[in-house]
Design an enzyme around this catalytic site. Structure first.
Site, short mmCIF file in Angstrom:
data_model
loop_
_atom_site.label_atom_id
_atom_site.label_comp_id
_atom_site.label_asym_id
_atom_site.label_seq_id
_atom_site.Cartn_x
_atom_site.Cartn_y
_atom_site.Cartn_z
N ASN A 75 1.05 -1.12 -0.03
CA ASN A 75 0.02 0.01 0.08
C ASN A 75 0.83 1.30 0.06
OD1 ASN A 75 -1.88 2.03 0.46
ND2 ASN A 75 -2.26 1.40 2.68
N LYS A 98 0.00 4.24 -0.06
CA LYS A 98 -0.61 5.43 0.36
C LYS A 98 -0.42 6.84 -0.50
CE LYS A 98 -0.05 3.08 4.72
NZ LYS A 98 0.23 3.12 6.36
N HIS A 117 -9.27 0.74 5.08
CA HIS A 117 -8.15 1.12 5.76
C HIS A 117 -8.43 2.14 6.90
CE1 HIS A 117 -3.86 2.31 6.53
NE2 HIS A 117 -3.58 1.26 5.95
N GLU A 120 -6.71 4.38 8.05
CA GLU A 120 -6.63 5.71 7.90
C GLU A 120 -7.81 6.47 7.09
OE1 GLU A 120 -2.89 5.41 5.58
OE2 GLU A 120 -2.13 4.82 7.40
N GLU A 172 -5.13 -5.26 10.56
CA GLU A 172 -4.05 -4.03 10.62
C GLU A 172 -4.26 -3.34 12.30
OE1 GLU A 172 -2.05 -2.94 6.87
OE2 GLU A 172 -3.84 -1.77 6.98
N GLY A 184 2.93 2.16 10.92
CA GLY A 184 3.78 3.44 10.75
C GLY A 184 4.49 4.00 11.84
N SER A 199 3.70 -2.31 10.08
CA SER A 199 5.31 -2.35 10.42
C SER A 199 5.85 -3.73 9.80
CB SER A 199 5.77 -2.05 11.74
OG SER A 199 5.31 -0.64 12.15
P1 13P Z 1 3.34 0.22 7.41
O1 13P Z 1 3.77 -1.14 7.12
O2 13P Z 1 3.76 1.52 7.25
O3 13P Z 1 3.29 0.08 9.13
O4 13P Z 1 1.65 0.57 7.01
C1 13P Z 1 0.66 -0.63 7.05
C2 13P Z 1 -0.35 -0.26 6.32
O5 13P Z 1 -1.11 0.67 6.76
C3 13P Z 1 -0.71 -1.10 5.24
O6 13P Z 1 -1.90 -0.64 4.93
#
Ligand code: 13P
Length: 250
Positions: free
Chosen positions: A9, A11, A95, A97, A167, A173, A213
């Site tokens: 992803n 983002k 997601h 976010e 997740e 992150g 992560s």
């Molecule tokens: P990270 O791997 O940067 O922690 O992000 C995970 C994520 O949100 C994948 O959709």
């Protein structure tokens, strides 16, 4: 048999030249693609370039979101059939976010899942608890609620192709990944709920990924867990070298 999946992803990162260079580098670095499905999810603006760049490779492309209406006066939105027409085969739905910053709810996630499935897109359906929820001991209830509400109104046959991504928000992150055992525990719980609500055959077929992560350093231990069918990678999917190491974890 559940085929493992590694999805990246991106983002809100990269412009065209970077995306094209990434795919070229990734293609050069994949020397032994074992039995694993690889999906790259760039921002909307890069979908066409990435779809073109992956042609002739085993990589698939997914979007990061989709609207639930097929067409109409919905300025700024993108319909499922538009993604499919472009060559996308996957789409991330729900997601954290989007839940956190853009008002996504279980109900809107449910609408997106139905709309995506309706045109043949495979949803990567994200769910997971916040740090506060984990600390107050409601992880299982929260994940179960997101799962059941997200899948509301869908039949076992309809949900079989869906890829669920667990997740935990506190692991995204932050560099703080869930331990493989933590991930396995929640994922096996979710599989159990799917088996209970639909059937054990459906529970056995639905792929469930872990995200938060994920890095080349922890991929092997995660993939060793029996119910964990792959990973959804954020930060470490932005560099071809680290994404290639994750893909070639075996
Ligand atoms: P990270 O791997 O940067 O922690 O992000 C995970 C994520 O949100 C994948 O959709």
């Amino acid at each position: 048999m559940r085929i493992p999946m590694v999805a990246g992803n991106w983002k809100m990162y990269k412009v065209r030249a970077e995306a094209e260079a990434f795919v070229q580098d990734l293609r050069a670095q994949i020397t032994h693609l074992q039995d694993v499905e690889v999906v790259i999810c760039p921002p909307y603006t890069l979908l066409e370039s990435v779809i073109r760049a992956v042609q002739g490779s085993p990589f698939q492309v997914g979007a990061q979101n989709v609207y639930w209406e097929e067409q109409g006066a919905f300025t700024g939105e993108v319909a499922p059939s538009m993604l499919y027409d472009l060559g996308c085969r996957y789409v991330i739905c729900g997601h954290s976010e989007r839940r956190q910053y853009f008002g996504e709810t279980d109900e809107t996630v449910n609408r997106r899942l139905k709309a995506a499935l309706g045109v043949g897109l495979i949803p990567i359906f994200c769910l997971g608890e916040t740090l506060e929820e984990r600390e107050t001991g409601v992880t299982f209830q929260v994940c179960e609620r997101q799962l059941i509400n997200g899948l509301h109104g869908l039949t076992g046959d309809q949900i079989t192709p869906i890829v669920v991504a667990y997740e935990p928000v506190w692991a995204i992150g932050t560099g703080r990944n869930a331990t493989p055992q933590d991930a396995q525990e929640v994922i096996s719980y979710l599989r159990g709920r799917i088996s209970e609500k639909y059937s054990s055959a459906v529970g056995e077929q639905v792929r469930i990924l872990y995200g938060g992560s994920v890095k080349p350093e922890n991929i092997q231990a995660l993939m060793a867990e029996p119910d964990l069918d792959g990973v959804l990678v954020g930060g470490a999917s932005l560099e071809a070298a680290s994404f290639a190491r994750i893909i070639q974890y075996g």
